[in-house]
Design an enzyme around this catalytic site. Structure first.
Site, short mmCIF file in Angstrom:
data_model
loop_
_atom_site.label_atom_id
_atom_site.label_comp_id
_atom_site.label_asym_id
_atom_site.label_seq_id
_atom_site.Cartn_x
_atom_site.Cartn_y
_atom_site.Cartn_z
N ASP A 55 15.68 7.85 7.16
CA ASP A 55 17.07 8.23 6.90
C ASP A 55 17.92 7.45 7.90
OD1 ASP A 55 19.37 9.55 6.01
OD2 ASP A 55 19.11 11.17 7.47
N GLU B 165 16.44 5.79 2.38
CA GLU B 165 17.60 6.25 1.62
C GLU B 165 18.49 5.08 1.29
OE1 GLU B 165 19.64 10.31 1.92
OE2 GLU B 165 20.85 8.98 3.17
N ASP C 123 18.20 14.80 10.55
CA ASP C 123 17.89 13.43 10.12
C ASP C 123 16.39 13.27 9.90
OD1 ASP C 123 20.66 12.09 10.59
OD2 ASP C 123 20.23 13.16 12.45
#
Length: 169
Positions: free
Chosen positions: A7, A67, A140
């Protein structure tokens, strides 16, 4: 299969390694890379690259799932996020790993079943799916674990689809 989920964020990049065993998922490790806000941006990118390279070397994932970009209101933030994604992808490619990309919507749908789930809902589902005793921190890191889970779910679905198509021939 061992998946490293990432992420990306210039202030905090989350990472999580998830392994699939038959029909179960197991968390191997998770964490975050926090950069110094007052550091020069290129130095922050180098810190993220160096730490991800270390994680890849230590945990030997088979693939990296990251992501994909979403569009922020602030163009400057979007550009910095793109650069952060770039160094994360470079760390994977330099280790000869394939990179899979998933939008936040795809990750939330895959893990929670609801595309507008908030970060706490994602963390709760990650905790349940991985059978963890403690919720992964920071958020995160739980998002990175969710990205890895999303990839494993997608791989499983793709395999089933191919098997179904093969049996029809």
């Amino acid at each position: 299969m061992r998946v490293l989920g990432i992420d990306p964020g210039s202030n905090c990049t989350g990472y999580g390694i998830v392994e699939s065993h038959r029909n179960s998922l197991k968390s191997i490790h998770w964490g975050s890379i926090k950069t110094k806000p007052k550091a020069l941006f290129p130095d922050r990118l180098k810190s993220i690259y160096d730490e991800l390279t270390r994680v890849v070397g230590e945990f030997q994932p088979d693939i990296v799932a990251i992501e994909d970009l979403f569009f922020a209101v602030n163009a400057q933030s979007t550009i910095k996020l793109g650069q952060t994604r770039g160094v994360a992808i470079l760390a994977a490619v330099n280790a000869s790993l394939t990179v899979a990309e998933y939008t936040p919507l795809e990750v939330k749908l895959s893990v929670v079943g609801y595309g507008r789930a908030d970060k706490n809902q994602v963390r709760d589902m990650v905790t349940a799916l991985l059978g963890l005793r403690k919720k992964p921190e920071p958020l995160d890191a739980s998002d990175a674990l969710a990205i890895a889970i999303c990839h494993l779910h997608n791989q499983k679905t793709s395999k089933r689809l191919q098997e179904a198509l093969s049996s029809r021939r």
